[in-house]
Write a protein that holds these residues in place. Sequence first.
Motif, mmCIF file in Angstrom:
data_model
loop_
_atom_site.group_PDB
_atom_site.id
_atom_site.type_symbol
_atom_site.label_atom_id
_atom_site.label_comp_id
_atom_site.label_asym_id
_atom_site.label_seq_id
_atom_site.Cartn_x
_atom_site.Cartn_y
_atom_site.Cartn_z
ATOM 1 N N VAL A 1 1.157 0.564 7.095
ATOM 2 C CA VAL A 1 1.209 -0.020 5.758
ATOM 3 C C VAL A 1 0.938 -1.515 5.850
ATOM 4 O O VAL A 1 1.012 -2.115 6.920
ATOM 5 N N SER B 1 0.832 -1.200 0.000
ATOM 6 C CA SER B 1 0.000 0.000 0.000
ATOM 7 C C SER B 1 0.867 1.251 0.000
ATOM 8 O O SER B 1 2.033 1.231 0.394
ATOM 9 N N LEU C 1 -0.304 -5.861 -0.351
ATOM 10 C CA LEU C 1 -1.499 -5.953 -1.178
ATOM 11 C C LEU C 1 -1.573 -7.341 -1.817
ATOM 12 O O LEU C 1 -0.544 -8.008 -1.991
#
Length: 328
Positions: free
Chosen positions: A72, A63, A75
Amino acid sequence: MRRMANASEALRILGIDHDAGRLYLALLESAPAPLGEIGTAAGLEGPELTAAYGELVAAGLASVAVDGHDVVSPLPPAAGLEMLGRHRAAELDESRIAVGGAFESFRRQRLAAHRDDLVEVVTGDAIGPRMRQAWASAREQIRQFDSPPYFPIPGATDDALATLARGVTQRVVYSRESLEHPGTLEAVIEPCIEAGEQARVLPSVPVKLVIIDDAYALVSLSIKEADVHNTMLIVQPCGLFSALVALFEQAWHNALPFHGRTPRPGGLLPADRRLLWLLAGGASDDVIAREIGVSRRTLFRRVQILMARLGATSRFQMALQAQRCGWL
């Protein structure tokens, strides 16, 4: 530490550099968490951390973070892998263009000005003896792209094993079709790997090629669609030869290591390790099921069990976790 290196190698093959690979592994281990905390776990800070995380974001694996205090997380990798795959395909296309350009330059500048036999054409029954002669002449290393169709050469595997026994380094990039070709994996590829061959796998290779030391190259002019291999070029050192060497080294850098049945530490059943390597090599489910002697249904169940053991939610994540555990 060795497991971390194995996982970093898997990421490097996908085009992720060393620092970004370490950071991604730390991200999988600790996220969601502030970026600064992830960087500390990976041993990165300041500009190095920013650059490494920026590479992960650009690859679609993490991210976006505005500053070091942002929380964070990784993904889902599907989109990122698609981007990386296209990038690798573009690199191979550039290499094919480079080889074609080198040949045209060679043809115009060298063949027009000299009558040196820099390229020799070998056809039909003469191919087998010349290939056996090539293996026997190797002194330091053989580099090879392997893919069907195959020219029938009695004793070819024995020649390769004898070359390895003489201490000649042998690096081979196999296409996925090589693994799927009936009998090739068990009768040819795995015996050579067990004898010391260094093997890697790509979905496809750009040309059938054997490079003997730095002396000359054998290039097949096979017709894949007709499963015919009846013409071969022998290329002496020249611009085309240099381009073929560069093409091999780039493909070797991008290919996935393949160890066949070679024992590895990690507390995994041999059949499951073989399953993982075939899967990592790009073999289809049908081929994997046939090679390990199970049905597709049993194969699917085994994959699900391995994913559960590794805490993975996708085959890609399973491959990364298997590298970290020393299973590959």
